[in-house]
Write a protein that holds these residues in place. Structure first.
Motif, PDB file in Angstrom:
ATOM      1  N   UNK A 174       0.726  -1.206  -0.065  1.00  0.00           N
ATOM      2  CA  UNK A 174       0.086  -0.211  -0.083  1.00  0.00           C
ATOM      3  C   UNK A 174       0.698   1.079   0.033  1.00  0.00           C
ATOM      4  N   UNK A 175       2.209   1.056   0.175  1.00  0.00           N
ATOM      5  CA  UNK A 175       3.216   2.317   0.411  1.00  0.00           C
ATOM      6  C   UNK A 175       3.341   2.772   1.753  1.00  0.00           C
ATOM      7  N   UNK A 183       1.966   6.996  -0.111  1.00  0.00           N
ATOM      8  CA  UNK A 183       3.404   6.630  -0.513  1.00  0.00           C
ATOM      9  C   UNK A 183       4.543   7.289   0.166  1.00  0.00           C
ATOM     10  N   UNK A 184       5.477   7.728  -0.679  1.00  0.00           N
ATOM     11  CA  UNK A 184       6.601   8.482  -0.400  1.00  0.00           C
ATOM     12  C   UNK A 184       6.085   9.763  -0.030  1.00  0.00           C
ATOM     13  N   UNK A 185       5.013  10.232  -0.692  1.00  0.00           N
ATOM     14  CA  UNK A 185       4.369  11.544  -0.410  1.00  0.00           C
ATOM     15  C   UNK A 185       4.048  11.952   1.163  1.00  0.00           C
ATOM     16  N   UNK A 186       4.261  11.072   1.988  1.00  0.00           N
ATOM     17  CA  UNK A 186       3.910  11.406   3.266  1.00  0.00           C
ATOM     18  C   UNK A 186       4.844  12.244   3.912  1.00  0.00           C
ATOM     19  N   UNK A 187       6.189  12.117   3.369  1.00  0.00           N
ATOM     20  CA  UNK A 187       7.264  13.218   4.020  1.00  0.00           C
ATOM     21  C   UNK A 187       6.969  14.700   3.746  1.00  0.00           C
ATOM     22  N   UNK A 188       6.568  15.051   2.503  1.00  0.00           N
ATOM     23  CA  UNK A 188       6.140  16.350   2.018  1.00  0.00           C
ATOM     24  C   UNK A 188       4.724  16.594   2.951  1.00  0.00           C
ATOM     25  N   UNK A 189       3.885  15.677   3.136  1.00  0.00           N
ATOM     26  CA  UNK A 189       2.669  16.268   3.726  1.00  0.00           C
ATOM     27  C   UNK A 189       2.839  16.225   5.070  1.00  0.00           C
ATOM     28  N   UNK A 190       3.578  15.607   5.890  1.00  0.00           N
ATOM     29  CA  UNK A 190       3.889  15.566   7.166  1.00  0.00           C
ATOM     30  C   UNK A 190       4.621  17.058   7.522  1.00  0.00           C
TER      31      UNK A 190
END
Length: 231
Positions: A66-67, A172-179
């Motif tokens: 799921x990422x 996915x890896x976008x969680x880094x930017x969202x956080x």
């Protein structure tokens, strides 16, 4: 204080045993737990994780991939610590740096601490990888009038309750930017400490691509213009 170390894992049969051992071998200044989420691995990762017998370790599994963001969401829901930090199972980060992340919290300087990587010839995956990371970080600084050094760092330490309140939706890896975007939008400026880093190659299993950088820019822009609650 109790620290929850959240470890997302996907197809890491060659490294996950060493990653777990390294994480548990650190002398921490507080109680810890290691919360591992296997994100639908199709190699021997599940078998290796199932064999772990340590009361500090909890293992969860997604039946399908799921990422990273989804794996961290599962780990954060299951965490019982006061604080959390993310540790990938790829051996790019050194768990011996985690106590350095805890120190500003212990000293009362900050509740949110980022590990800041200094890229060099031995630690960068490629020129474009480093430039992409710097570009995304620059975009966040411009959009939110901040001055952080490393947005994409895996080492983000903060209260578990704070992370849960961010309601991270990126799978996915976008969680880094969202956080980071959501923290900066709230006026939270992470305290940064230098950490060591050694990037692995694509052949060794590196998964992030240029598409993740584009997604990060989109997420940052969306967070910048999103209305605040009640406005």
């Amino acid at each position: 204080m109790k620290l929850s170390i959240l470890m997302p894992v996907y197809n890491e049969e060659a490294r996950v045993a060493a990653a777990v051992k390294q994480a548990l071998d650190v002398s921490y200044p507080c109680e810890i737990e290691l919360v591992i989420v296997d994100d639908g691995s199709r190699d021997r990762t599940v078998e290796i994780l199932t064999a772990i017998d340590d009361p500090q370790v909890k293992v969860f599994r997604h039946e399908r991939n799921q990422g990273k963001g989804a794996a961290i969401a599962t780990a954060a829901r299951s965490a019982t610590g006061d604080y959390m930090v993310i540790l990938d199972a790829d051996l790019e980060y050194d768990p011996q740096d985690i106590p350095k992340l805890l120190q500003p919290v212990i000293d009362g300087y900050s509740e949110v601490v980022y590990g800041n990587r200094s890229f060099g010839g031995h630690s960068s995956y490629s020129f474009w990888y480093v430039m992409g990371n710097k570009g995304v970080t620059l975009a966040a600084n411009v959009l939110f009038n901040s001055y952080i050094g490393d947005l994409e760092t895996c080492y983000k330490l903060m209260p578990v309750a704070l992370y849960r309140s961010l309601n991270i939706r990126s799978r996915g890896f976008g969680m880094e930017a969202e956080v980071t975007g959501k923290l900066l939008r709230r006026g939270v400026r992470p305290y940064e400490v230098p950490i060591s880093y050694r990037a692995r190659s694509r052949e060794e299993g590196k998964k992030i691509t240029w598409k993740d950088g584009v997604e990060a820019l989109w997420i940052l822009g969306k967070e910048r213009i999103r209305r605040k609650p009640g406005s």
